[in-house]
Design a protein around this motif. Structure first.
Motif, PDB file in Angstrom:
ATOM      1  N   MET A   9      -4.705  -5.308 -11.567  1.00  0.00           N
ATOM      2  CA  MET A   9      -4.197  -4.684 -10.280  1.00  0.00           C
ATOM      3  C   MET A   9      -4.384  -2.937 -10.456  1.00  0.00           C
ATOM      4  O   MET A   9      -4.034  -2.359 -11.502  1.00  0.00           O
ATOM      5  CB  MET A   9      -2.941  -4.987 -10.228  1.00  0.00           C
ATOM      6  CG  MET A   9      -2.227  -4.521  -8.973  1.00  0.00           C
ATOM      7  SD  MET A   9      -0.602  -5.213  -8.556  1.00  0.00           S
ATOM      8  CE  MET A   9      -0.319  -4.934  -6.640  1.00  0.00           C
TER       9      MET A   9
ATOM     10  N   ILE B  34      -7.126  -6.953  -7.922  1.00  0.00           N
ATOM     11  CA  ILE B  34      -6.026  -6.963  -6.813  1.00  0.00           C
ATOM     12  C   ILE B  34      -5.651  -5.410  -6.669  1.00  0.00           C
ATOM     13  O   ILE B  34      -5.475  -4.708  -7.662  1.00  0.00           O
ATOM     14  CB  ILE B  34      -4.651  -7.486  -6.789  1.00  0.00           C
ATOM     15  CG1 ILE B  34      -5.151  -9.047  -7.110  1.00  0.00           C
ATOM     16  CG2 ILE B  34      -3.763  -7.254  -5.784  1.00  0.00           C
ATOM     17  CD1 ILE B  34      -3.678  -9.669  -7.388  1.00  0.00           C
TER      18      ILE B  34
ATOM     19  N   HIS C  49      -4.360  -1.698  -3.816  1.00  0.00           N
ATOM     20  CA  HIS C  49      -3.730  -1.234  -2.803  1.00  0.00           C
ATOM     21  C   HIS C  49      -4.265   0.024  -2.506  1.00  0.00           C
ATOM     22  O   HIS C  49      -4.310   0.787  -3.102  1.00  0.00           O
ATOM     23  CB  HIS C  49      -2.329  -1.064  -3.051  1.00  0.00           C
ATOM     24  CG  HIS C  49      -1.473  -0.966  -1.974  1.00  0.00           C
ATOM     25  ND1 HIS C  49      -0.976   0.410  -1.680  1.00  0.00           N
ATOM     26  CD2 HIS C  49      -0.902  -1.622  -0.873  1.00  0.00           C
ATOM     27  CE1 HIS C  49      -0.264   0.529  -0.511  1.00  0.00           C
ATOM     28  NE2 HIS C  49      -0.425  -0.744  -0.126  1.00  0.00           N
TER      29      HIS C  49
ATOM     30  N   SER D  17      -8.184   0.388  -3.652  1.00  0.00           N
ATOM     31  CA  SER D  17      -9.647  -0.231  -3.155  1.00  0.00           C
ATOM     32  C   SER D  17     -10.842   0.424  -3.480  1.00  0.00           C
ATOM     33  O   SER D  17     -11.916  -0.202  -3.777  1.00  0.00           O
ATOM     34  CB  SER D  17      -9.406  -0.905  -1.759  1.00  0.00           C
ATOM     35  OG  SER D  17      -8.188  -1.474  -1.562  1.00  0.00           O
TER      36      SER D  17
ATOM     37  N   TYR E  36      -9.014  -8.863  -3.936  1.00  0.00           N
ATOM     38  CA  TYR E  36      -8.095  -8.846  -2.837  1.00  0.00           C
ATOM     39  C   TYR E  36      -7.526  -7.489  -2.598  1.00  0.00           C
ATOM     40  O   TYR E  36      -6.744  -6.975  -3.433  1.00  0.00           O
ATOM     41  CB  TYR E  36      -6.876  -9.720  -3.537  1.00  0.00           C
ATOM     42  CG  TYR E  36      -7.342 -11.199  -3.820  1.00  0.00           C
ATOM     43  CD1 TYR E  36      -7.242 -12.150  -2.857  1.00  0.00           C
ATOM     44  CD2 TYR E  36      -7.773 -11.539  -5.064  1.00  0.00           C
ATOM     45  CE1 TYR E  36      -7.726 -13.705  -3.227  1.00  0.00           C
ATOM     46  CE2 TYR E  36      -7.897 -12.653  -5.387  1.00  0.00           C
ATOM     47  CZ  TYR E  36      -8.058 -13.756  -4.517  1.00  0.00           C
ATOM     48  OH  TYR E  36      -8.615 -15.185  -4.692  1.00  0.00           O
TER      49      TYR E  36
ATOM     50  N   ASP F 216       2.380  -6.524  -0.600  1.00  0.00           N
ATOM     51  CA  ASP F 216       2.683  -7.165  -2.252  1.00  0.00           C
ATOM     52  C   ASP F 216       4.095  -8.056  -2.306  1.00  0.00           C
ATOM     53  O   ASP F 216       4.216  -8.752  -3.139  1.00  0.00           O
ATOM     54  CB  ASP F 216       2.490  -6.473  -3.219  1.00  0.00           C
ATOM     55  CG  ASP F 216       3.453  -5.144  -3.244  1.00  0.00           C
ATOM     56  OD1 ASP F 216       4.147  -5.037  -2.235  1.00  0.00           O
ATOM     57  OD2 ASP F 216       3.385  -4.327  -4.289  1.00  0.00           O
TER      58      ASP F 216
ATOM     59  N   ILE G 212      -3.170 -15.197  -2.052  1.00  0.00           N
ATOM     60  CA  ILE G 212      -4.057 -14.857  -3.456  1.00  0.00           C
ATOM     61  C   ILE G 212      -3.774 -15.932  -4.542  1.00  0.00           C
ATOM     62  O   ILE G 212      -4.614 -15.989  -5.193  1.00  0.00           O
ATOM     63  CB  ILE G 212      -3.456 -13.311  -3.759  1.00  0.00           C
ATOM     64  CG1 ILE G 212      -3.423 -12.274  -2.673  1.00  0.00           C
ATOM     65  CG2 ILE G 212      -3.667 -13.146  -5.305  1.00  0.00           C
ATOM     66  CD1 ILE G 212      -2.775 -11.084  -3.262  1.00  0.00           C
TER      67      ILE G 212
END
Length: 421
Positions: free
Chosen positions: A68, A237, A239, A243, A284, A388, A397
């Motif tokens: 993440m 993953i 945010h 990204s 994701y 999230d 996810i």
């Protein structure tokens, strides 16, 4: 007697006003509660079916590993805890290691650099037949020094002059606004090294092989890395700004493996490069900002050549980085900082060697309500940070869509339009 009458009149008036206020408050509360009872939030999926994380948990040969990457704003290690707990519940992983492992990231070519923290958690089911290693990259340390330039503006010398709400908004702006600007400067390379180091640690070992509480660089010449790449499954993953960092990080890894003159001091075994070319890696993206953060940037070195790199028999098929990168982009239309990923954008602005295929998900993570007839609205902040913690996002996810194990909430709350070539 006259005074008594006045007191009675005042008491009656006060009771009337109080009653009106309570009545008005009751109407307002009932109005909003009525809107909240019916969940009419949109959830529309446009793209190919995807499996999610669940099918890869029960793998006797390898592990499921997820990284993440956070977005703008200062973050501390552990920022993903709420999401991880919701994900673990969705995946029925109710056993975990007593403590997480933490690695202070650095550059193997310059170990004096402090490049943030990699936090790793181990999650299992009761039978110990399913396992997930969750890696959390915190890169805020890299930008903290540059953001300190604005620290004076948050001090009492300036903040007390603002209205309270405006002061909160200004502090939020000072925390989040500089990161995309800093990322376009010299710190970008260090952030991408932090991402590369995180990926290196992902492929270099199992839970018991990972160091803890140390500052240590990672290199790709570990003999175990090739077997791990063959046997393990990986997912990212991200945010908001995360990204862009993830895509840029993957493009940087592609450049590293494809160009021996790029950081030539570091080894890149041919077997490792070939093993990576066989992998399919889903990404994701929550509150994706790729299009906005592309503004003013050069095109990637390799673009508009997906067929040549990603189709068997293509002229550059053996030069691809991975077999496929599946982007699953979650965007709330009311999130002012989120964008879809149209196919035209993928072909022109993203590296062809990543073999990207995009699925776009329009999903209201913030509640939409009628503002007393003035129009419908949603809190844009909730729309930006609510991904999230949204049950539908977590379920997709975990279990994907368009397959035999899709979660009930997704089947009931989301529509799916499959896209084909």
């Amino acid at each position: 007697m006259k005074n008594i009458n006045r007191l009675l009149a005042l008491s009656t008036l006060a009771s009337f006003i109080s009653g009106c206020a309570s009545f008005g408050k009751g109407i307002a509360e009932a109005y909003f509660e009525k809107q909240e009872t019916a969940d009419t939030r949109v959830c529309e999926v446009f793209g190919r079916p995807f499996k999610g994380i669940m099918p890869y948990l029960e793998n006797p040969q390898g592990k499921m590993k997820v990284l993440m990457v956070h977005g703008v704003g200062d973050h501390l290690p552990g920022y993903s805890t709420q999401f991880v707990e919701k994900l673990a519940k969705e995946l029925q992983l109710n056993v975990r290691a007593k403590r997480a492992k933490n690695i202070a990231l650095t550059d193997p070519l310059d170990t004096s650099k402090k490049l943030g923290n990699l936090r790793v958690q181990r999650l299992l089911n009761k039978a110990r037949t399913k396992e997930l290693l969750f890696y959390e990259l915190t890169w805020s340390e890299i930008t903290a020094k540059e953001k300190a330039v604005l620290a004076y503006d948050n001090s009492g010398e300036y903040s007390f002059r603002r209205a309270q709400v405006n002061d909160l908004l200004k502090k939020f702006s000072n925390d989040t606004g500089p990161d995309p600007i800093i990322y376009l400067g010299d710190s970008r390379e260090d952030i991408l090294i932090a991402f590369t180091q995180s990926f290196c640690w992902m492929i270099n070992g199992k839970w018991q092989d990972l160091p803890d509480g140390v500052s240590q660089g990672c290199t790709f010449d570990n003999p175990q890395a090739v077997n791990n790449l063959h046997n393990d499954q990986y997912a990212f993953i991200s945010h908001s700004l995360g990204s862009r960092i993830t895509i840029d990080g993957m493009q940087r890894i592609a450049a590293f493996f494809g160009d021996s003159s790029f950081r030539p001091e570091l080894k890149r075994p041919r077997e490792l490069v070939q093993a990576l070319r066989e992998k399919e890696i889903p990404l994701y993206m929550m509150s994706n900002q790729l299009p906005m953060l592309q503004l003013g940037r050069k095109l990637p070195e390799v673009n508009g050549q997906k067929d040549a790199y990603c189709t068997p028999g293509g002229s550059h098929y053996n030069d691809r980085m991975v077999s496929k990168t599946s982007i699953i982009a979650f965007s709330d239309p009311n999130d002012l900082l989120s964008y879809a990923v149209p196919q035209g954008f993928v072909e022109k602005y993203l590296d062809s060697r990543l073999c990207i295929d995009a699925t776009n998900i329009n999903i209201n993570v913030a509640t939409i309500f009628d503002a007393f007839g003035m129009g419908k609205m949603a809190n844009p902040l909730d729309a930006h940070i609510g991904y999230d913690t949204d049950d539908r996002v977590v379920a997709m996810i975990a279990q994907g869509i368009g397959n035999g194990h899709t979660a009930k909430i997704v089947n009931e709350k989301c529509s799916w339009v499959e896209t084909i070539d």
